[in-house]
Design an enzyme around this catalytic site. Structure first.
Site, short mmCIF file in Angstrom:
data_model
loop_
_atom_site.label_atom_id
_atom_site.label_comp_id
_atom_site.label_asym_id
_atom_site.label_seq_id
_atom_site.Cartn_x
_atom_site.Cartn_y
_atom_site.Cartn_z
N GLY A 1 -70.04 -60.40 -31.52
CA GLY A 1 -70.60 -59.06 -31.55
C GLY A 1 -72.09 -58.94 -31.41
CG ASN B 1 -73.52 -58.25 -25.49
OD1 ASN B 1 -74.45 -57.90 -24.78
ND2 ASN B 1 -72.96 -59.44 -25.42
NE ARG C 1 -51.16 -57.55 -23.41
CZ ARG C 1 -52.15 -58.32 -22.91
NH1 ARG C 1 -52.90 -57.88 -21.94
NH2 ARG C 1 -52.37 -59.50 -23.42
CG ASN D 1 -67.03 -56.14 -18.70
OD1 ASN D 1 -66.94 -56.45 -19.88
ND2 ASN D 1 -66.96 -57.03 -17.72
CG HIS E 1 -69.27 -61.19 -15.87
ND1 HIS E 1 -68.14 -61.74 -16.45
CD2 HIS E 1 -69.71 -62.10 -14.97
CE1 HIS E 1 -67.93 -62.93 -15.92
NE2 HIS E 1 -68.85 -63.17 -15.01
CG ASP F 1 -62.67 -51.82 -10.07
OD1 ASP F 1 -63.21 -51.86 -8.94
OD2 ASP F 1 -62.34 -52.85 -10.69
CD GLU F 2 -58.22 -49.22 -9.94
OE1 GLU F 2 -59.16 -49.77 -9.33
OE2 GLU F 2 -58.17 -47.99 -10.15
N GLY F 3 -59.71 -53.98 -10.91
CA GLY F 3 -59.87 -55.44 -10.76
C GLY F 3 -60.50 -56.09 -11.97
CG ASP G 1 -65.56 -59.81 -14.37
OD1 ASP G 1 -65.25 -61.01 -14.49
OD2 ASP G 1 -65.65 -59.02 -15.32
C1 GRF Z 1 -70.54 -63.84 -24.64
O1 GRF Z 1 -70.04 -64.93 -23.88
C2 GRF Z 1 -71.30 -62.91 -23.75
O2 GRF Z 1 -71.99 -63.61 -22.74
C3 GRF Z 1 -70.21 -62.08 -23.16
O3 GRF Z 1 -69.26 -61.91 -24.20
C4 GRF Z 1 -69.34 -63.03 -25.10
C5 GRF Z 1 -69.40 -62.59 -26.51
O4 GRF Z 1 -70.57 -61.90 -26.76
N1 GRF Z 1 -70.70 -60.80 -22.72
P1 GRF Z 1 -70.78 -61.12 -28.18
O5 GRF Z 1 -71.75 -61.96 -28.99
O6 GRF Z 1 -69.43 -61.03 -28.87
O7 GRF Z 1 -71.35 -59.80 -27.82
#
Ligand code: GRF
Length: 195
Positions: free
Chosen positions: A11, A13, A65, A107, A109, A146-148, A150
């Site tokens: 977490g 981010n 699922r 998202n 990446h 989107d549907e893909g 990344d």
């Molecule tokens: C990390 O590998 C980050 O690069 C990617 O998600 C993973 C977990 O990040 N975005 P976080 O510390 O849980 O935000």
């Protein structure tokens, strides 16, 4: 803007988003919920400390699922979410949710898409692949989902230098500090100001 953050791990981010809302970097935004597929995710502790409603919704707690997918979408709707933010979320977003929240799921990446992305490229694997290729620059990308995998429209990217002695861990850390933790709040703020 009512934002729900989906997490699976530490977490950091999510923490960058929380701090950015608190210090005014992100305007006009309320974090209304954090959802994790992993009950042990430290991200849930960060949500609780920030008084954000936190929920565990994991595929293994549902008979199929499809039933998980419906439970996830139902919770996002119950929170009256305007924007869904995937912050290290490692479960595929249901197609029905992608369609109902078109251009309202983003998202982060940890590479410069289209390099080192798609199925199998998550967490440290992204950085292992970058180092194996010998790239001199990597970075992070924030994009619409989107549907893909990344593949959605790119919102922001930031390049980060790869150093000679980098390990996957040191590269991951630099990309998080110099790119991810800046791009994700900036993208949320941009959407909040246009909302
Ligand atoms: C990390 O590998 C980050 O690069 C990617 O998600 C993973 C977990 O990040 N975005 P976080 O510390 O849980 O935000």
């Amino acid at each position: 803007l009512r934002v729900t953050v989906l997490v699976s791990g530490g977490g950091t981010n999510l923490q960058a988003i929380i701090d950015s809302v608190n210090n005014g970097t992100i305007k006009n935004t309320k974090l209304v919920g954090v959802i994790s597929n992993n009950a042990g995710a430290y991200a849930l502790e960060r949500a609780k400390k920030a008084d954000i409603p936190a929920f565990v919704i994991s595929p293994k707690d549902y008979e199929s699922r499809e039933i998980f997918n419906d439970a996830l979408l139902a919770k996002v709707k119950e929170l009256d979410t305007d924007l869904v933010v995937l912050a290290g979320f490692l479960v595929r977003i249901p197609e029905k949710m992608v369609h109902e929240y078109s251009h309202r799921i983003i998202n982060i990446h940890p590479s410069l898409i289209p390099s080192f992305c798609g199925v199998g490229y998550y967490g440290l694997k992204v950085h292992e692949a970058a180092l194996a290729k010998g790239v001199k620059v990597s970075g992070a990308t924030v994009h619409f989902v989107d549907e893909g995998m990344d593949t959605g429209e790119i919102i922001f990217q930031k390049a980060v230098e790869v150093k000679e002695d980098d390990t996957p861990e040191t590269l991951q850390r630099r990309i998080m500090e110099e790119a991810e933790w800046k791009l994700l709040p900036a993208a949320i703020n941009k959407i909040a100001l246009n909302s």
